[in-house]
Design a protein around this motif. Structure first.
Motif, PDB file in Angstrom:
ATOM      1  N   ASP A 116       6.593  -1.854 -12.991  1.00 41.49           N
ATOM      2  CA  ASP A 116       7.127  -0.761 -12.179  1.00 41.49           C
ATOM      3  C   ASP A 116       6.009  -0.254 -11.288  1.00 41.49           C
ATOM      4  OD1 ASP A 116       9.566  -0.903 -13.448  1.00 41.49           O
ATOM      5  OD2 ASP A 116       9.026   0.599 -14.943  1.00 41.49           O
ATOM      6  N   ASN A 117       6.334   0.048 -10.029  1.00 42.26           N
ATOM      7  CA  ASN A 117       5.341   0.489  -9.052  1.00 42.26           C
ATOM      8  C   ASN A 117       5.788   1.795  -8.432  1.00 42.26           C
ATOM      9  OD1 ASN A 117       3.405  -1.986  -8.378  1.00 42.26           O
ATOM     10  ND2 ASN A 117       5.410  -2.737  -8.954  1.00 42.26           N
TER      11      ASN A 117
ATOM     12  N   VAL B 130       0.918   1.288 -11.448  1.00 42.51           N
ATOM     13  CA  VAL B 130       1.634   0.094 -11.879  1.00 42.51           C
ATOM     14  C   VAL B 130       1.776   0.171 -13.387  1.00 42.51           C
ATOM     15  CG1 VAL B 130       1.619  -2.420 -11.972  1.00 42.51           C
ATOM     16  CG2 VAL B 130       0.698  -1.242  -9.961  1.00 42.51           C
ATOM     17  N   ASN B 131       3.016   0.153 -13.849  1.00 42.35           N
ATOM     18  CA  ASN B 131       3.302   0.181 -15.277  1.00 42.35           C
ATOM     19  C   ASN B 131       4.000  -1.105 -15.669  1.00 42.35           C
ATOM     20  OD1 ASN B 131       2.455   2.926 -15.445  1.00 42.35           O
ATOM     21  ND2 ASN B 131       4.412   3.520 -14.594  1.00 42.35           N
ATOM     22  N   GLY B 132       3.419  -1.841 -16.581  1.00 47.15           N
ATOM     23  CA  GLY B 132       4.075  -3.081 -17.001  1.00 47.15           C
ATOM     24  C   GLY B 132       3.085  -4.044 -17.615  1.00 47.15           C
TER      25      GLY B 132
ATOM     26  N   GLY C 143       4.730  -5.060  -5.489  1.00 44.26           N
ATOM     27  CA  GLY C 143       5.156  -5.084  -6.880  1.00 44.26           C
ATOM     28  C   GLY C 143       5.165  -6.495  -7.390  1.00 44.26           C
ATOM     29  N   GLY C 144       5.358  -6.616  -8.671  1.00 40.30           N
ATOM     30  CA  GLY C 144       5.380  -7.933  -9.274  1.00 40.30           C
ATOM     31  C   GLY C 144       6.387  -8.001 -10.395  1.00 40.30           C
TER      32      GLY C 144
ATOM     33  N   ALA D 245       9.922  -1.330  -7.421  1.00 41.31           N
ATOM     34  CA  ALA D 245       8.859  -1.741  -6.500  1.00 41.31           C
ATOM     35  C   ALA D 245       8.525  -0.564  -5.591  1.00 41.31           C
ATOM     36  CB  ALA D 245       9.299  -2.937  -5.664  1.00 41.31           C
ATOM     37  N   SER D 246       7.388  -0.622  -4.954  1.00 42.48           N
ATOM     38  CA  SER D 246       7.038   0.390  -3.967  1.00 42.48           C
ATOM     39  C   SER D 246       7.057  -0.255  -2.581  1.00 42.48           C
ATOM     40  CB  SER D 246       5.677   1.012  -4.273  1.00 42.48           C
ATOM     41  OG  SER D 246       4.674   0.033  -4.363  1.00 42.48           O
TER      42      SER D 246
END
Length: 86
Positions: A62-63, A82-84, A57-58, A37-38
């Motif tokens: 990845d943030n 945001v990767n995901g 983040g969620g 998260a960021s």
């Protein structure tokens, strides 16, 4: 890291698991809901005391922060990758 127009420091970063973002005796614990998260943290300009902070983040994403600045209206602008899955 950046400062707003009053010189107040604002930090951003990323973390996994949990993180206490209050640098003083108090605690403000954030928990990453994805694998990474960021976060953003604002400290008092004259004392360095924690003012506010939050995680972004969620689930399953990845943030990572990419930029942080204060615009001419003294609004905090924050960008992140945001990767995901969506």
């Amino acid at each position: 890291m950046t400062t707003d127009f009053t010189g107040t420091p604002i930090f951003a970063g990323s973390f996994s698991g949990s993180l206490d973002i209050d640098p003083g005796a108090g605690t403000k614990t954030l928990t990453a809901t994805g694998s990474t998260a960021s976060y953003m943290v604002k400290l008092d300009a004259s004392t360095g005391v924690f003012t506010w902070g939050n995680a972004f983040g969620g689930d399953g994403a990845d943030n990572y922060p990419t930029s942080l600045y204060a615009n001419q209206q003294n609004e905090i602008c924050y960008n992140r990758n945001v990767n995901g899955p969506w």
